[in-house]
Design a protein around this motif. Structure first.
Motif, PDB file in Angstrom:
ATOM      1  N   TYR A 154      39.492  34.498  64.264  1.00 30.58           N
ATOM      2  CA  TYR A 154      38.281  34.799  65.024  1.00 30.58           C
ATOM      3  C   TYR A 154      37.011  34.395  64.260  1.00 30.58           C
ATOM      4  N   GLY A 155      37.140  33.350  63.464  1.00 31.17           N
ATOM      5  CA  GLY A 155      35.981  32.867  62.716  1.00 31.17           C
ATOM      6  C   GLY A 155      35.712  33.635  61.436  1.00 31.17           C
ATOM      7  N   ILE A 156      36.611  34.567  61.085  1.00 27.25           N
ATOM      8  CA  ILE A 156      36.425  35.384  59.878  1.00 27.25           C
ATOM      9  C   ILE A 156      37.458  34.973  58.833  1.00 27.25           C
ATOM     10  N   HIS A 157      37.008  34.817  57.621  1.00 28.41           N
ATOM     11  CA  HIS A 157      37.893  34.555  56.493  1.00 28.41           C
ATOM     12  C   HIS A 157      37.618  35.648  55.441  1.00 28.41           C
ATOM     13  N   ARG A 158      38.567  36.550  55.320  1.00 22.92           N
ATOM     14  CA  ARG A 158      38.339  37.720  54.459  1.00 22.92           C
ATOM     15  C   ARG A 158      39.426  37.834  53.392  1.00 22.92           C
ATOM     16  N   LYS A 159      39.002  38.168  52.183  1.00 23.12           N
ATOM     17  CA  LYS A 159      39.917  38.483  51.089  1.00 23.12           C
ATOM     18  C   LYS A 159      39.681  39.924  50.653  1.00 23.12           C
ATOM     19  N   THR A 160      40.783  40.673  50.522  1.00 26.39           N
ATOM     20  CA  THR A 160      40.712  42.066  50.087  1.00 26.39           C
ATOM     21  C   THR A 160      41.467  42.211  48.771  1.00 26.39           C
ATOM     22  N   ARG A 161      40.823  42.859  47.816  1.00 23.14           N
ATOM     23  CA  ARG A 161      41.416  43.018  46.483  1.00 23.14           C
ATOM     24  C   ARG A 161      41.512  44.497  46.131  1.00 23.14           C
ATOM     25  N   HIS A 162      42.719  44.937  45.779  1.00 21.60           N
ATOM     26  CA  HIS A 162      42.953  46.311  45.341  1.00 21.60           C
ATOM     27  C   HIS A 162      43.174  46.304  43.830  1.00 21.60           C
ATOM     28  N   LEU A 163      42.375  47.059  43.105  1.00 14.74           N
ATOM     29  CA  LEU A 163      42.613  47.241  41.674  1.00 14.74           C
ATOM     30  C   LEU A 163      43.100  48.672  41.472  1.00 14.74           C
ATOM     31  N   ILE A 164      44.293  48.824  40.905  1.00 21.34           N
ATOM     32  CA  ILE A 164      44.961  50.130  40.807  1.00 21.34           C
ATOM     33  C   ILE A 164      45.169  50.487  39.334  1.00 21.34           C
ATOM     34  N   ALA A 165      44.738  51.665  38.969  1.00 22.41           N
ATOM     35  CA  ALA A 165      44.933  52.167  37.610  1.00 22.41           C
ATOM     36  C   ALA A 165      45.960  53.295  37.635  1.00 22.41           C
ATOM     37  N   SER A 166      47.009  53.162  36.827  1.00 20.44           N
ATOM     38  CA  SER A 166      48.037  54.206  36.712  1.00 20.44           C
ATOM     39  C   SER A 166      47.892  54.891  35.358  1.00 20.44           C
ATOM     40  N   LEU A 167      47.767  56.215  35.383  1.00 14.99           N
ATOM     41  CA  LEU A 167      47.577  56.995  34.167  1.00 14.99           C
ATOM     42  C   LEU A 167      48.651  58.067  34.044  1.00 14.99           C
ATOM     43  N   VAL A 189      40.356  51.042  43.586  1.00 11.18           N
ATOM     44  CA  VAL A 189      39.115  50.636  44.251  1.00 11.18           C
ATOM     45  C   VAL A 189      39.444  49.379  45.059  1.00 11.18           C
ATOM     46  N   VAL A 190      38.741  49.209  46.161  1.00 11.76           N
ATOM     47  CA  VAL A 190      38.996  48.088  47.060  1.00 11.76           C
ATOM     48  C   VAL A 190      37.714  47.281  47.236  1.00 11.76           C
ATOM     49  N   THR A 191      37.817  45.988  47.029  1.00 17.14           N
ATOM     50  CA  THR A 191      36.680  45.099  47.272  1.00 17.14           C
ATOM     51  C   THR A 191      37.071  44.102  48.355  1.00 17.14           C
ATOM     52  N   THR A 192      36.115  43.795  49.180  1.00 19.47           N
ATOM     53  CA  THR A 192      36.350  42.810  50.248  1.00 19.47           C
ATOM     54  C   THR A 192      35.278  41.735  50.200  1.00 19.47           C
ATOM     55  N   SER A 198      30.177  41.151  51.493  1.00 18.95           N
ATOM     56  CA  SER A 198      31.132  41.466  50.425  1.00 18.95           C
ATOM     57  C   SER A 198      30.782  42.807  49.812  1.00 18.95           C
ATOM     58  N   THR A 199      31.784  43.463  49.210  1.00 17.72           N
ATOM     59  CA  THR A 199      31.555  44.705  48.462  1.00 17.72           C
ATOM     60  C   THR A 199      31.878  44.439  47.000  1.00 17.72           C
ATOM     61  N   GLU A 200      31.077  45.012  46.127  1.00 14.65           N
ATOM     62  CA  GLU A 200      31.252  44.776  44.700  1.00 14.65           C
ATOM     63  C   GLU A 200      31.175  46.097  43.941  1.00 14.65           C
ATOM     64  N   TYR A 201      31.847  46.150  42.794  1.00 14.74           N
ATOM     65  CA  TYR A 201      31.762  47.290  41.876  1.00 14.74           C
ATOM     66  C   TYR A 201      31.226  46.791  40.541  1.00 14.74           C
ATOM     67  N   CYS A 202      30.431  47.607  39.911  1.00 12.34           N
ATOM     68  CA  CYS A 202      29.901  47.237  38.598  1.00 12.34           C
ATOM     69  C   CYS A 202      31.031  47.131  37.575  1.00 12.34           C
ATOM     70  N   ASP A 203      31.950  48.108  37.620  1.00  8.99           N
ATOM     71  CA  ASP A 203      33.101  48.109  36.712  1.00  8.99           C
ATOM     72  C   ASP A 203      34.291  48.667  37.475  1.00  8.99           C
ATOM     73  N   GLU A 204      35.106  47.789  37.992  1.00  4.65           N
ATOM     74  CA  GLU A 204      36.240  48.214  38.812  1.00  4.65           C
ATOM     75  C   GLU A 204      37.218  49.090  38.038  1.00  4.65           C
ATOM     76  N   VAL A 205      37.461  48.749  36.780  1.00  2.55           N
ATOM     77  CA  VAL A 205      38.425  49.512  35.984  1.00  2.55           C
ATOM     78  C   VAL A 205      37.951  50.948  35.805  1.00  2.55           C
ATOM     79  N   TYR A 206      36.678  51.098  35.467  1.00  2.00           N
ATOM     80  CA  TYR A 206      36.103  52.452  35.321  1.00  2.00           C
ATOM     81  C   TYR A 206      36.278  53.244  36.607  1.00  2.00           C
TER      82      TYR A 206
END
Length: 227
Positions: A154-167, A189-192, A198-206
């Motif tokens: 539908y004219g949209i090209h989207r990438k979604t990224r999941h960064l997962i921390a296991s403790l 955290v999820v960025t698209t 787009s969505t961004e995080y300053c420090d995804e790991v944190y």
């Protein structure tokens, strides 16, 4: 004057009964007094970082000696993040933690070599006793991984990224050496990003580590050990 034996026996028996009744009453009152636990003081060393994500930095701390006024430490900032977050949770819930300056001072004077050496249980328990703590919280960043998905249509090209921390986290009673709490937790955290926004995080790991640990503030089993 001759003592009336029956009367003497009656008085003695009556006195004994009164004493026995008094002792029993005291015991009953004591048994109904709630046991007061010693206030918990928690020691939290840096976490062990087993992931491929590192953020190495150095800092200096005063030694209080003329021969070597200060000493430099090299630490992984991601190892410190869980420590900071858990300390904030404990303090906000009314608990007590060992002050950082006291930890640094003992580490410098002892045979701990570096703060990272405190991931060893024997050294951490030794330090806890020296600092008057009765609970130690140890943990590790087991893994930090990413997962990506893509959508196009539908004219949209989207990438979604999941960064997962296991403790992995555990609390140890310093006096007995017994593990009183153990838990493995994940945070993400999820960025698209697409051709419109787009969505961004300053420090995804944190943010992922924080997301993993935040549920501790509502975990009744965890809260029991820090009060």
């Amino acid at each position: 004057m001759r003592i009336n034996s029956p009367q003497f026996i009656w008085v003695s028996t009556s006195t004994s009964c009164r004493i026995l009744f008094g002792v029993t009453l005291v015991l009953i009152l004591l048994l109904n007094i709630p046991f007061v636990h010693a206030e918990s003081v928690v020691l939290i060393p840096p976490f062990e970082n087993l992931s491929k994500y590192k953020a190495i930095s150095s800092y200096r701390t005063n030694t209080g000696t003329h021969s070597e006024p200060s000493r430099s430490y090299t630490i992984d900032r991601y190892s410190e993040i869980p420590r900071n977050i858990i300390e904030d949770i404990i303090i906000n819930k009314g608990g007590k933690v060992v002050e950082r300056q006291r930890i640094d001072s003992i580490v410098l004077e002892g045979d701990f070599v570096t703060m990272s050496g405190l991931v060893e249980s024997s050294k951490a328990l030794k330090l806890g006793k020296m600092l008057g703590a009765n609970t130690i919280i140890q943990g590790s960043i087991v893994e930090i991984r990413t997962k990506e998905t893509a959508f196009s249509g539908y004219g949209i090209h989207r990438k979604t990224r999941h960064l997962i921390a296991s403790l992995r986290l555990r609390a140890i009673d310093i006096e007995s050496g017994r593990v009183v709490y153990s838990k493995t937790m994940d945070g993400q955290v999820v960025t698209t990003r697409d051709n419109f926004s787009s969505t961004e995080y300053c420090d995804e790991v944190y943010d992922a580590i924080k997301a993993a640990l935040e549920p501790l503030s509502d975990d009744s089993n965890f809260l029991k050990i820090i009060k």
